[in-house]
Scaffold this active site. Structure first.
Site, short mmCIF file in Angstrom:
data_model
loop_
_atom_site.label_atom_id
_atom_site.label_comp_id
_atom_site.label_asym_id
_atom_site.label_seq_id
_atom_site.Cartn_x
_atom_site.Cartn_y
_atom_site.Cartn_z
N GLY A 102 -1.32 1.19 -4.95
CA GLY A 102 -2.61 0.61 -4.62
C GLY A 102 -3.74 1.34 -5.31
O GLY A 102 -3.82 2.56 -5.23
N TYR A 128 10.34 -3.89 -9.09
CA TYR A 128 9.07 -3.60 -9.76
C TYR A 128 8.15 -2.60 -9.05
O TYR A 128 7.56 -1.73 -9.69
CB TYR A 128 8.30 -4.92 -9.94
CG TYR A 128 6.92 -4.73 -10.54
CD1 TYR A 128 6.78 -4.38 -11.88
CD2 TYR A 128 5.77 -4.90 -9.78
CE1 TYR A 128 5.52 -4.19 -12.44
CE2 TYR A 128 4.51 -4.72 -10.33
CZ TYR A 128 4.40 -4.37 -11.66
OH TYR A 128 3.16 -4.18 -12.21
N CYS A 140 0.85 -1.18 0.00
CA CYS A 140 0.00 0.00 0.00
C CYS A 140 0.89 1.23 0.00
O CYS A 140 2.11 1.13 0.15
CB CYS A 140 -0.91 0.03 1.22
SG CYS A 140 -2.02 -1.40 1.36
N ASN A 196 1.17 -0.24 5.78
CA ASN A 196 1.65 -0.88 4.57
C ASN A 196 2.43 -2.12 4.98
O ASN A 196 3.43 -2.02 5.69
CB ASN A 196 2.56 0.07 3.78
CG ASN A 196 3.20 -0.60 2.58
OD1 ASN A 196 2.65 -1.54 2.01
ND2 ASN A 196 4.38 -0.13 2.22
#
Length: 500
Positions: free
Chosen positions: A28, A256, A2, A102
């Site tokens: 997110g 990524y 998140c 998160n």
């Protein structure tokens, strides 16, 4: 995974938090929420959807106050379709606390039982973030003992939280009438950093790009195990609250997840991806002679820096051969219709002239399920490519992730219990080149002297918290968020993880 942000200012913060969440939208897209405080009263709005869709003018006007926090949600556990599980979460005692989180707790089920039986607290959702909030609230209540709140009480509470909870967590919470508390797990698996504005505003956020994009100066990263308390008058207190902190961030952030213009724990994400391209180039040479490759083409978008660096080192042309359609709409299921799953071809278009008659090396950031890779390889062939080679800037993904990334179960991972040749046959490319695990760690780790290592569990099966067994993975997979029938997959991992 998140995106979270917290702000203490001497001016209204609703617009600033909104702007920060837009800069974190890549972390997110399932839900978004903002809470602000004025006169010890919290004002909150949260809902499912993208930031631009969740907040309207009437919502922003209701978010009064000079401090607050926000989150964009990417669900990995709990109920993805419940508005109640959008964050922030709130408890009214002690003091009144709101929290954004998160990460992913690996012992949430046991904690939930503890909270009910020992702490006498009720959890009303399946979210591990609500569990975390109640553990923290209980420990703050114990540490204050009914006395006025002091920063040291919060640090004592966080120390106890570290001892009780397991997994990954970057947390920002707002304590009514006092200020913001932010802390990070003892391994620093999920990122968190501090910034300051010219007007004295203090900001805590998941990525440094948020600070730069809102005209704040990056101050430093929150250290693993550290807690930072920013009082409403702008005074900053901090303390290490873990017994044996070690910086072992999630390596998939650099591969990524994070934006390329962010710097995390002293490492430029963009430079990390350039380095991955450099080490990948050496792997390509050992598999496919460069004179048999006509062009290098990235699969949008995270692979671009790696692909560009690889092409430069091999002396090959770098071209854009795919165009990403950012405006693919959701699929509506009308009466009498079945589910129509979206094809990758609706998300990517080919530029046929870059493929026709050429031997093409496609570069992706990672390969997860392999279904997307298979279709992209076929798209290249349909566009006239003579040979299609595929290189992954990351090693084979062989293990589930339990720290807040929605990696599939082992059986869904194309590389699980398969050789590279077997994966190549499934994907249908003429050659498949993977990064190796040690090369990946060296490529990124060389950019910082402060690392104790990485959490690279989805690649090497080593879970840095040391408390994960096969039974734990099976139990955690039971809580994985699934896709609602007919609902478009808008998650950050939608393209590489998409199973058509």
């Amino acid at each position: 995974m998140c995106g979270i942000v917290g702000v203490v200012s001497n001016a209204p913060v609703n617009q600033l938090i909104y702007d920060a969440l837009l800069l974190l939208q890549h972390r997110g897209q399932d839900a978004a929420g903002i809470v602000t405080q004025q006169d010890r009263k919290f004002f909150m709005h949260k809902a499912k959807g993208m930031v631009k869709d969740v907040f309207r003018t009437r919502n922003m006007r209701s978010l009064a106050g000079n401090s607050g926090l926000g989150q964009v949600r990417y669900p990995t556990a709990g109920n993805a379709f419940s508005e109640e599980e959008a964050q922030p979460f709130y408890v009214n005692a002690p003091f009144g606390i709101v929290l954004v989180h998160n990460g992913n707790l690996t012992n949430a089920k046991a904690l939930k039982a503890e909270l009910f039986n020992l702490d006498h607290r009720h959890i009303n959702t399946e979210s591990d973030s609500e569990v975390l909030l109640n553990v923290l609230a209980h420990e703050i209540e114990v540490s204050t003992r009914g006395l006025p709140l002091q920063p040291q009480d919060l640090f004592t509470a966080v120390s106890r939280v570290h001892k009780r909870i397991k997994g990954s967590y970057a947390v920002i919470c707002h304590i009514a009438g006092h200020g913001l508390l932010a802390f990070r797990d003892p391994f620093g698996i999920r990122p968190l950093c501090l910034g300051k504005g010219a007007d004295g505003t203090h900001m805590v956020a998941s990525e440094s790009v948020v600070l730069e994009g809102t005209s704040h100066q990056f101050v430093r990263d929150v250290q693993p195990g550290e807690a930072v308390f920013i009082a409403l008058d702008g005074t900053v207190h901090s303390q290490q609250c873990a017994a044996n902190p070690q910086l072992m961030p999630c390596i998939f952030e650099f591969v990524y997840l994070a934006r390329p213009d962010s710097v995390m724990d002293g490492i430029s994400v963009y430079q990390a991806r350039l380095n991955l391209g450099e080490t990948l180039a050496k792997r390509v040479i050992s598999t496919v002679p460069p004179n048999e490759i006509d062009v290098v083409i990235p699969i949008p978008e995270s692979s671009r820096p790696s692909a560009a660096q690889l092409a430069q080192l091999l002396g090959l042309p770098y071209r854009e051969g795919f165009v990403k359609n950012r405006y693919v709409g959701r699929t509506f299921i009308m009466p009498g219709q079945g589910v129509r799953k979206k094809s990758v071809r609706q998300k990517l278009n080919v530029i046929a002239s870059e493929f026709k008659g050429r031997n093409v090396l496609l570069v992706d950031d990672s390969i997860v399920r392999g279904t997307t890779s298979k279709e992209i390889v076929q798209m290249a062939r349909d566009a006239g490519a003579r040979n299609v080679y595929l290189a992954s800037a990351a090693p084979p993904v062989r293990y589930p992730n339990v720290y807040g990334i929605d990696m599939p179960t082992s059986s869904e991972l194309v590389a699980y219990n398969r050789t590279v040749e077997e994966v190549r046959e499934i994907i249908g490319c003429d050659a498949l080149i993977y990064q190796d695990v040690d090369g990946m760690k060296k490529a990124i780790g060389s950019l910082s002297k402060n690392l104790a290592g990485f959490d690279a569990s989805c690649f090497d099966g080593v879970y840095v918290t040391g408390d994960i067994s096969s039974d734990d993975i099976a139990r955690l997979n039971e809580n994985r968020v699934g896709a609602e029938e007919g609902q478009e997959d808008t998650s950050r991992l939608a393209l590489p993880n998409h199973a058509d």
